[in-house]
Design an enzyme around this catalytic site. Structure first.
Site, PDB file in Angstrom:
ATOM      1  N   ASN A 129       5.373  15.145  35.216  1.00  0.00           N
ATOM      2  CA  ASN A 129       6.384  15.977  34.546  1.00  0.00           C
ATOM      3  C   ASN A 129       6.665  17.291  35.277  1.00  0.00           C
ATOM      4  O   ASN A 129       7.738  17.874  35.111  1.00  0.00           O
ATOM      5  CB  ASN A 129       5.977  16.243  33.101  1.00  0.00           C
ATOM      6  CG  ASN A 129       6.187  15.001  32.257  1.00  0.00           C
ATOM      7  OD1 ASN A 129       6.974  14.133  32.623  1.00  0.00           O
ATOM      8  ND2 ASN A 129       5.477  14.906  31.146  1.00  0.00           N
ATOM      9  N   GLU A 155      -1.705   9.050  33.982  1.00  0.00           N
ATOM     10  CA  GLU A 155      -2.309  10.236  34.604  1.00  0.00           C
ATOM     11  C   GLU A 155      -3.586  10.565  33.855  1.00  0.00           C
ATOM     12  O   GLU A 155      -3.607  10.523  32.617  1.00  0.00           O
ATOM     13  CB  GLU A 155      -1.372  11.450  34.467  1.00  0.00           C
ATOM     14  CG  GLU A 155      -0.355  11.581  35.567  1.00  0.00           C
ATOM     15  CD  GLU A 155       0.487  12.851  35.406  1.00  0.00           C
ATOM     16  OE1 GLU A 155       0.521  13.651  36.338  1.00  0.00           O
ATOM     17  OE2 GLU A 155       1.127  13.028  34.350  1.00  0.00           O
TER      18      GLU A 155
HETATM   19  N1  CAA Z   1       7.836  -2.815  25.419  1.00  0.00           N
HETATM   20  C1  CAA Z   1       7.679  -3.952  26.146  1.00  0.00           C
HETATM   21  N2  CAA Z   1       8.528  -4.357  27.097  1.00  0.00           N
HETATM   22  C2  CAA Z   1       9.583  -3.554  27.330  1.00  0.00           C
HETATM   23  C3  CAA Z   1       9.816  -2.361  26.648  1.00  0.00           C
HETATM   24  C4  CAA Z   1       8.871  -1.995  25.650  1.00  0.00           C
HETATM   25  N3  CAA Z   1       9.001  -0.859  24.942  1.00  0.00           N
HETATM   26  N4  CAA Z   1      10.938  -1.784  27.131  1.00  0.00           N
HETATM   27  C5  CAA Z   1      11.406  -2.592  28.104  1.00  0.00           C
HETATM   28  N5  CAA Z   1      10.590  -3.662  28.217  1.00  0.00           N
HETATM   29  C6  CAA Z   1      10.678  -4.746  29.171  1.00  0.00           C
HETATM   30  C7  CAA Z   1      11.816  -5.682  28.797  1.00  0.00           C
HETATM   31  O1  CAA Z   1      11.374  -6.680  27.890  1.00  0.00           O
HETATM   32  C8  CAA Z   1      12.186  -6.272  30.136  1.00  0.00           C
HETATM   33  O2  CAA Z   1      11.283  -7.324  30.463  1.00  0.00           O
HETATM   34  P1  CAA Z   1      11.810  -8.592  31.313  1.00  0.00           P
HETATM   35  O3  CAA Z   1      12.264  -8.055  32.638  1.00  0.00           O
HETATM   36  O4  CAA Z   1      10.595  -9.456  31.406  1.00  0.00           O
HETATM   37  O5  CAA Z   1      12.930  -9.169  30.482  1.00  0.00           O
HETATM   38  C9  CAA Z   1      11.902  -5.141  31.128  1.00  0.00           C
HETATM   39  O6  CAA Z   1      11.022  -4.226  30.460  1.00  0.00           O
HETATM   40  C10 CAA Z   1      13.154  -4.447  31.521  1.00  0.00           C
HETATM   41  O7  CAA Z   1      13.807  -3.998  30.334  1.00  0.00           O
HETATM   42  P2  CAA Z   1      15.363  -4.104  30.052  1.00  0.00           P
HETATM   43  O8  CAA Z   1      15.899  -5.354  30.675  1.00  0.00           O
HETATM   44  O9  CAA Z   1      15.571  -3.898  28.591  1.00  0.00           O
HETATM   45  O10 CAA Z   1      15.990  -2.836  30.724  1.00  0.00           O
HETATM   46  P3  CAA Z   1      15.870  -2.243  32.164  1.00  0.00           P
HETATM   47  O11 CAA Z   1      15.816  -3.263  33.213  1.00  0.00           O
HETATM   48  O12 CAA Z   1      16.922  -1.206  32.186  1.00  0.00           O
HETATM   49  O13 CAA Z   1      14.442  -1.508  32.163  1.00  0.00           O
HETATM   50  C11 CAA Z   1      13.106   0.383  31.765  1.00  0.00           C
HETATM   51  C12 CAA Z   1      14.077  -0.608  31.159  1.00  0.00           C
HETATM   52  C13 CAA Z   1      11.803  -0.333  32.139  1.00  0.00           C
HETATM   53  C14 CAA Z   1      12.807   1.396  30.687  1.00  0.00           C
HETATM   54  C15 CAA Z   1      13.746   1.000  33.061  1.00  0.00           C
HETATM   55  O14 CAA Z   1      15.043   1.459  32.765  1.00  0.00           O
HETATM   56  C16 CAA Z   1      12.952   2.147  33.610  1.00  0.00           C
HETATM   57  O15 CAA Z   1      11.963   1.956  34.317  1.00  0.00           O
HETATM   58  N6  CAA Z   1      13.395   3.391  33.298  1.00  0.00           N
HETATM   59  C17 CAA Z   1      12.715   4.587  33.742  1.00  0.00           C
HETATM   60  C18 CAA Z   1      11.591   4.876  32.801  1.00  0.00           C
HETATM   61  C19 CAA Z   1      10.857   6.104  33.180  1.00  0.00           C
HETATM   62  O16 CAA Z   1      11.172   6.815  34.107  1.00  0.00           O
HETATM   63  N7  CAA Z   1       9.815   6.387  32.409  1.00  0.00           N
HETATM   64  C20 CAA Z   1       9.024   7.563  32.594  1.00  0.00           C
HETATM   65  C21 CAA Z   1       9.545   8.587  31.680  1.00  0.00           C
HETATM   66  S1  CAA Z   1       8.660  10.087  31.894  1.00  0.00           S
HETATM   67  C22 CAA Z   1       7.352   9.942  30.910  1.00  0.00           C
HETATM   68  O17 CAA Z   1       7.148   9.018  30.185  1.00  0.00           O
HETATM   69  C23 CAA Z   1       6.469  11.103  30.973  1.00  0.00           C
HETATM   70  C24 CAA Z   1       6.662  12.064  29.853  1.00  0.00           C
HETATM   71  O18 CAA Z   1       5.665  12.562  29.378  1.00  0.00           O
HETATM   72  C25 CAA Z   1       7.976  12.523  29.427  1.00  0.00           C
END
Ligand code: CAA
Length: 315
Positions: free
Chosen positions: A214, A176
Site C-alpha cells: 500500500n 505481507e
Molecule cells: N473469490 C473467489 N474467486 C474469485 C473472486 C473471489 N472473491 N473474485 C474473482 N474470483 C475468480 C473468478 O472466479 C475467476 O476465476 P476463473 O478465471 O477460474 O473463472 C477469476 O478470479 C477472475 O475473475 P473474473 O473473471 O470475475 O474477473 P477478472 O478476470 O477481471 O479478475 C480480479 C478479477 C482477480 C479481481 C482482477 O481484476 C485483479 O487481479 N484485479 C486487481 C486486484 C488487486 O489489485 N488487488 C489488490 C488490491 S490492494 C489490497 O488488497 C491491499 C489493501 O490493503 C488495500
C-alpha cells in the site's frame, strides 16, 4: 479439523523458528473478526485449506451476507474447475459463526479484519484477549496501521503479528507479514507456516506506515484521483490508460472502488501523518467522495455507478 489441504501443494521449509517443534501447538482453528470483504475472503481461503473457521461481526446481516458471498464465490470456483463440489461443501461446513468473543476460546489464531480505524481495532483487542487461550496468536489484517502500536493494546505483544491479505483474498497470491517490535520468532514461524499452508506466498515488511504494497499502490491511486481532479482525463480515460498502457488488471479508479474509497482515504491519511511528507496528501476529490458516502462498489457508487446493469463513470 480435516487433514489440511495445502493450497499449492508446497513443502514447508524447515526453519529454526518454525513450529515443526513438537512442543509448539499446531494451528487448527482460526477465528476471523469482521465479515466484510476481507474477513469473508480470509474465511473462504482458510476453510478451503482444511481449517475450522469461526467468524464474528457486530452486524448480523453482514455475517449473513459474508456467508452468502463465500458460497457464491466457491460455486464460481467449482464452475471453473478450481475446486470440486465436495471441497465446497466440506469448506462451508467448516465455517461457523459466533456472536461473542467467547466463541474464540478454543481458537489457535484469531485474525482481525475489522474496519481500518485504529480506535475500533484497539477496542476489539482489549475485549478479545481475556477470552483467548494463553498460547493463541492474534493477527491483524490492517493494511497500514502500526503493528507495534496495535500489539500494545493486547496482553500478548509477543504473540501478535500483521498478516496483510490482498483483495480478493481467495485469488491474490500474496500475504505481507509484519512483525511488531515484540513479535517472537516462534510466532513469526507459526504464522508463516500457516500462510504457506494456504498456498500463499509471503513477503516480509518492516513495520512502517502502509507497509510495502500500500506504500506503493495507494499513492498511485491517489495520483489517479488527482489526475481526474485536475481534469487531465476522465474516469474512463484514466482507467483505460492504465489497463491498456501499463497492463494493470484494473484501472486505478476501478481498483479504488474495489478496495473502498474510505479504506483508500484511511491509508493515505496514515501515510501522510505517519511519514509527515506532503507528497502523501489525500486528494480533496477522494475526501469529497468519502464525505458523500460514495465509497465504491460496496455502496454501489464511487468513481463508477454500479446501480445499473453496467458500471457507469460518475465523472
Ligand atoms: N473469490 C473467489 N474467486 C474469485 C473472486 C473471489 N472473491 N473474485 C474473482 N474470483 C475468480 C473468478 O472466479 C475467476 O476465476 P476463473 O478465471 O477460474 O473463472 C477469476 O478470479 C477472475 O475473475 P473474473 O473473471 O470475475 O474477473 P477478472 O478476470 O477481471 O479478475 C480480479 C478479477 C482477480 C479481481 C482482477 O481484476 C485483479 O487481479 N484485479 C486487481 C486486484 C488487486 O489489485 N488487488 C489488490 C488490491 S490492494 C489490497 O488488497 C491491499 C489493501 O490493503 C488495500
Amino acid at each position: 479439523m480435516d487433514d489440511i489441504v495445502h493450497g499449492a501443494g508446497r513443502e514447508i521449509l524447515a526453519d529454526p523458528s518454525s513450529p515443526r517443534d513438537p512442543e509448539v501447538m499446531p494451528i487448527r482453528k482460526i477465528g476471523v473478526i469482521g465479515a466484510g470483504q476481507m474477513g469473508s475472503g480470509i474465511a473462504h481461503v482458510v476453510a478451503l485449506s482444511g481449517y475450522d473457521v469461526v467468524m464474528n461481526d457486530l452486524d448480523k446481516e453482514r455475517v449473513e451476507a459474508a456467508l452468502a458471498a463465500i458460497n457464491n464465490n466457491m460455486t464460481r470456483q467449482v464452475a471453473s474447475g478450481k475446486i470440486s463440489e465436495e471441497d465446497r461443501q466440506k469448506a462451508l461446513a467448516r465455517i461457523s459463526v459466533t456472536d461473542t468473543f467467547a466463541g474464540f476460546a478454543d481458537a489457535d489464531l484469531v485474525i482481525e479484519a475489522a474496519t481500518e480505524e485504529e480506535t475500533v481495532k484497539r477496542k476489539i483487542f482489549v475485549a478479545l484477549c481475556p477470552f483467548l487461550k494463553p498460547d493463541a496468536i492474534v493477527a491483524t489484517n490492517t493494511s497500514s496501521i502500526s503493528i507495534t502500536r496495535l500489539a500494545a493494546s493486547t496482553d500478548r505483544p509477543e504473540r501478535f503479528i500483521g498478516l496483510h491479505f490482498m483483495n480478493p483474498a481467495p485469488v491474490m497470491e500474496l500475504v505481507e507479514m509484519i512483525r511488531g517490535i515484540a513479535t517472537e520468532d516462534v510466532t513469526f514461524g507459526r504464522a508463516r507456516d500457516f500462510i504457506e499452508s494456504l498456498g500463499k506466498t509471503t513477503a516480509v515488511s518492516e513495520d512502517f506506515p502502509a507497509f510495502m504494497v500500500n506504500r506503493i499502490l495507494l499513492p498511485m491511486i491517489n495520483e489517479a484521483v488527482y489526475t481526474l481532479y485536475e481534469g487531465v482525463g476522465s474516469v474512463d480515460a484514466i482507467d483505460t490508460a492504465m489497463r491498456l498502457g501499463a497492463h494493470h488488471p484494473m484501472g486505478p479508479l476501478q481498483l479504488a472502488d474495489f478496495i473502498g474509497l474510505d479504506t483508500c482515504l484511511s491509508i493515505m491519511q496514515v501515510l501522510y501523518e505517519g511519514l509527515a511528507d506532503s507528497k502523501y496528501r489525500p486528494c480533496p476529490l477522494l475526501v469529497k467522495y468519502v464525505e458523500a458516502g460514495w465509497l465504491g462498489r460496496k455502496t454501489k457508487r464511487g468513481f463508477y455507478d454500479y446501480r445499473g446493469e453496467k458500471p457507469m463513470p460518475t465523472r
